[in-house]
Design an enzyme around this catalytic site. Structure first.
Site, PDB file in Angstrom:
ATOM      1  N   PHE A 123       0.863  -1.176   0.000  1.00 21.99           N
ATOM      2  CA  PHE A 123       0.000   0.000   0.000  1.00 21.99           C
ATOM      3  C   PHE A 123       0.901   1.227   0.000  1.00 21.99           C
ATOM      4  O   PHE A 123       1.512   1.545   1.036  1.00 21.99           O
ATOM      5  CB  PHE A 123      -0.874  -0.061   1.256  1.00 21.99           C
ATOM      6  CG  PHE A 123      -1.885   1.029   1.410  1.00 21.99           C
ATOM      7  CD1 PHE A 123      -3.096   0.974   0.738  1.00 21.99           C
ATOM      8  CD2 PHE A 123      -1.655   2.094   2.276  1.00 21.99           C
ATOM      9  CE1 PHE A 123      -4.057   1.965   0.914  1.00 21.99           C
ATOM     10  CE2 PHE A 123      -2.604   3.083   2.467  1.00 21.99           C
ATOM     11  CZ  PHE A 123      -3.811   3.018   1.785  1.00 21.99           C
ATOM     12  N   TRP A 156       8.568   3.957   3.656  1.00 21.17           N
ATOM     13  CA  TRP A 156       8.039   3.156   4.773  1.00 21.17           C
ATOM     14  C   TRP A 156       6.976   2.169   4.311  1.00 21.17           C
ATOM     15  O   TRP A 156       5.983   1.977   5.009  1.00 21.17           O
ATOM     16  CB  TRP A 156       7.397   4.032   5.872  1.00 21.17           C
ATOM     17  CG  TRP A 156       8.231   5.117   6.427  1.00 21.17           C
ATOM     18  CD1 TRP A 156       7.975   6.450   6.365  1.00 21.17           C
ATOM     19  CD2 TRP A 156       9.443   4.985   7.168  1.00 21.17           C
ATOM     20  NE1 TRP A 156       8.951   7.156   7.007  1.00 21.17           N
ATOM     21  CE2 TRP A 156       9.857   6.286   7.506  1.00 21.17           C
ATOM     22  CE3 TRP A 156      10.224   3.891   7.568  1.00 21.17           C
ATOM     23  CZ2 TRP A 156      11.022   6.522   8.224  1.00 21.17           C
ATOM     24  CZ3 TRP A 156      11.378   4.135   8.280  1.00 21.17           C
ATOM     25  CH2 TRP A 156      11.765   5.424   8.599  1.00 21.17           C
ATOM     26  N   ARG A 243      -6.848   0.423  10.309  1.00 16.21           N
ATOM     27  CA  ARG A 243      -6.748   0.822  11.723  1.00 16.21           C
ATOM     28  C   ARG A 243      -7.436  -0.196  12.626  1.00 16.21           C
ATOM     29  O   ARG A 243      -6.990  -0.451  13.744  1.00 16.21           O
ATOM     30  CB  ARG A 243      -7.386   2.208  11.909  1.00 16.21           C
ATOM     31  CG  ARG A 243      -6.525   3.294  11.361  1.00 16.21           C
ATOM     32  CD  ARG A 243      -7.221   4.641  11.304  1.00 16.21           C
ATOM     33  NE  ARG A 243      -6.317   5.587  10.648  1.00 16.21           N
ATOM     34  CZ  ARG A 243      -6.682   6.728  10.112  1.00 16.21           C
ATOM     35  NH1 ARG A 243      -7.943   7.102  10.137  1.00 16.21           N
ATOM     36  NH2 ARG A 243      -5.789   7.513   9.537  1.00 16.21           N
ATOM     37  N   GLN A 336       8.591  -4.698  33.306  1.00 19.37           N
ATOM     38  CA  GLN A 336       8.795  -4.407  34.734  1.00 19.37           C
ATOM     39  C   GLN A 336       8.544  -5.660  35.584  1.00 19.37           C
ATOM     40  O   GLN A 336       9.316  -5.965  36.491  1.00 19.37           O
ATOM     41  CB  GLN A 336       7.853  -3.269  35.154  1.00 19.37           C
ATOM     42  CG  GLN A 336       8.276  -2.568  36.431  1.00 19.37           C
ATOM     43  CD  GLN A 336       9.584  -1.795  36.257  1.00 19.37           C
ATOM     44  OE1 GLN A 336      10.017  -1.510  35.148  1.00 19.37           O
ATOM     45  NE2 GLN A 336      10.249  -1.514  37.360  1.00 19.37           N
ATOM     46  N   GLY A 340      15.055  -7.847  35.229  1.00 21.13           N
ATOM     47  CA  GLY A 340      16.156  -7.868  34.249  1.00 21.13           C
ATOM     48  C   GLY A 340      15.912  -8.856  33.122  1.00 21.13           C
ATOM     49  O   GLY A 340      16.318  -8.619  31.969  1.00 21.13           O
ATOM     50  N   GLU A 363      -0.564   4.059  10.143  1.00 21.66           N
ATOM     51  CA  GLU A 363      -2.012   4.120   9.873  1.00 21.66           C
ATOM     52  C   GLU A 363      -2.655   5.273  10.647  1.00 21.66           C
ATOM     53  O   GLU A 363      -3.782   5.174  11.131  1.00 21.66           O
ATOM     54  CB  GLU A 363      -2.669   2.780  10.206  1.00 21.66           C
ATOM     55  CG  GLU A 363      -1.930   1.642   9.541  1.00 21.66           C
ATOM     56  CD  GLU A 363      -2.802   0.703   8.769  1.00 21.66           C
ATOM     57  OE1 GLU A 363      -3.999   0.974   8.615  1.00 21.66           O
ATOM     58  OE2 GLU A 363      -2.253  -0.309   8.289  1.00 21.66           O
ATOM     59  N   THR A 365      -1.091   8.578  13.203  1.00 24.20           N
ATOM     60  CA  THR A 365      -0.487   8.640  14.540  1.00 24.20           C
ATOM     61  C   THR A 365      -1.589   8.818  15.595  1.00 24.20           C
ATOM     62  O   THR A 365      -2.744   9.127  15.269  1.00 24.20           O
ATOM     63  CB  THR A 365       0.468   9.850  14.644  1.00 24.20           C
ATOM     64  OG1 THR A 365      -0.308  11.049  14.469  1.00 24.20           O
ATOM     65  CG2 THR A 365       1.562   9.801  13.582  1.00 24.20           C
TER      66      THR A 365
END
Ligand SMILES: Cc1cc2nc3c(=O)[nH]c(=O)nc-3n(C[C@H](O)[C@H](O)[C@H](O)COP(=O)(O)OP(=O)(O)OC[C@H]3O[C@@H](n4cnc5c(N)ncnc54)[C@H](O)[C@@H]3O)c2cc1C
Length: 389
Positions: A123, A156, A243, A336, A340, A363, A365
């Protein structure tokens, strides 16, 4: 609004879940590390009927409703956002546009191959100087004898290096602004068409992303989709479906974050107890679950409106905005919870964060979604700056 799935939808969900767990999840880390687009797996999505699922059966689709399509996309998104991008682009942006706007000949030529995964489509709307302001595309289409000559650049573009056909959005008359836009179905082996891979992305590393160059590409008249002047409408209608698909994929990321965090927190021990025993860890998991559920319901609402043939642009923007921001939030929380260990790719959560990040950008922001939502509420278009009177 129905909250539960029908038996048939639940069965399709179960099949998609098994497919993702057995065939997608085992390959995702290596593809991500190698920044390698897994065409074989993308073709398997076609075998499963996940490319073009809502397309009519006569054109090779499965004729599924939008709620069911959302359920499939959610499952694929839980496993691998790069593969989810394939489903979204191929189904919502490419197949959906051809089915809605294409001639019978264009549908027959492209849809069966795209739905089966034998061919891929891309697209081509965004350009180096044209992003959120989609009406300002500079790629020029000029009328020639028996066809059109197209020149310009696209940026993109997902699947741009893999696609056999590109939807290329062009300007035919700059003075007409968005009313001069036209969309062409351009075979990517046309002389003058070239693509270049874009690497170094934060996430979606195994998704194919390209810049496209169209250097005087000539196409016949029957490559035009819709009428001259329909280009902007085609792009917006595609994004309405795209979207929805991105939002559904984000629900999958939220679900993946919950799954990974529940498993990890009940196994990992600190202070001699599973970390799930700590209220502050439970709070993070509860926050993820609330986000996931709210996002899923917003996606379901948008899907039901689409299935009912009712306007759904605003509801789709609400779903996309909330689900994409929630995916980022959930992934951050999931890291979180993992401490680690969440910072390396032994667990999926760091990839979830990297992959989720682009969903608040492409699509439309998050800022553009807010402008669509508030424009509808106020009747005031704040998309373009207004100079003081
Ligand atoms: C991995 C990836 C895949 C993609 N795949 C495709 C694809 O397949 N096809 C395609 O055509 N495009 C694709 N895109 C492009 C994507 O849709 C654009 O990046 C997006 O629309 C934003 O455009 P931009 O990057 O030019 O940002 P800009 O439009 O330059 O925006 C920059 C910032 O300014 C803000 N901003 C802009 N205008 C306004 C305004 N009016 N009010 C308030 N804030 C505003 C934005 O919200 C953002 O924060 C992809 C992008 C990525 C990163």
């Amino acid at each position: 609004m129905t909250v539960t799935l029908t038996d048939e939808q639940a069965l399709i969900q179960e099949t998609a879940r098994d497919f993702v767990d057995n065939e997608v999840v085992p390959r995702v880390r290596e593809s991500d590390r190698a920044e390698r687009f897994d065409r074989e797996l993308a073709e398997r999505l076609g075998d499963m009927g996940y490319l073009g699922a809502p397309v009519a059966e006569e054109y090779g689709g499965r004729g599924l409703d939008y709620v069911t399509y959302g359920v499939i996309v959610e499952e694929v998104g839980r496993g691998d956002s790069a593969m989810r991008t394939v489903v979204s682009v191929q189904t919502s942006l490419v197949c959906g546009s051809i089915e809605r706007w294409g001639t019978e000949e264009q549908k027959q030529r492209w849809l069966p191959r795209l739905c089966s995964g034998e061919a891929f489509g891309c697209f081509g709307l965004t350009e180096p100087d044209t992003g959120s302001d989609a009406a300002s595309v500079r790629t020029r289409a000029e009328k020639i004898d028996g066809g059109w000559r197209i020149a310009g650049q696209k940026m993109w573009i997902s699947l741009g290096n893999q696609a056999e056909v590109a939807l290329v959005f062009t300007q035919t008359d700059p003075e007409q602004a968005h009313r001069g836009m036209a969309c062409f179905l351009v075979p990517t082996d046309s002389p003058g068409f070239s693509s270049q891979e874009i690497h170094g992305k934060l996430g979606l590393r195994s998704s194919d992303t390209a810049s496209l160059a169209l250097d005087g590409v000539e196409v016949p008249d029957d490559a035009l989709m819709g009428e001259v002047g329909d280009g902007f409408k085609i792009a917006m209608s595609a994004l309405d479906s795209g979207r929805y698909s991105v939002a559904a994929g984000c629900v999958g990321i939220c679900q993946g974050c919950v799954d990974a965090s529940v498993t990890y927190s009940t196994e990992r021990k600190q202070f001699d107890v599973p970390i799930a025993s700590f209220q502050l860890v439970q709070e993070m998991i509860a926050d993820m679950i609330v986000r996931r559920d709210a996002a899923r319901l917003l996606v379901r609402r948008a899907g039901e409106l689409k299935d009912a043939g009712k306007p759904s642009t605003v509801e789709t923007s609400v779903a996309k905005l909330y689900a994409s921001e929630s995916a980022v939030e959930c992934a951050n929380l999931a890291i979180q919870v993992h401490g680690g260990s969440g910072y390396v790719d032994d667990y999926p959560v760091e990839r979830y964060l990297r992959d989720a990040r682009v969903t608040t950008l492409y699509e439309g922001t998050s800022q553009i979604q807010k402008l669509i939502i508030a424009r509808d509420a106020t009747g005031v278009n704040a998309m373009t700056p207004v100079s003081p009177a």
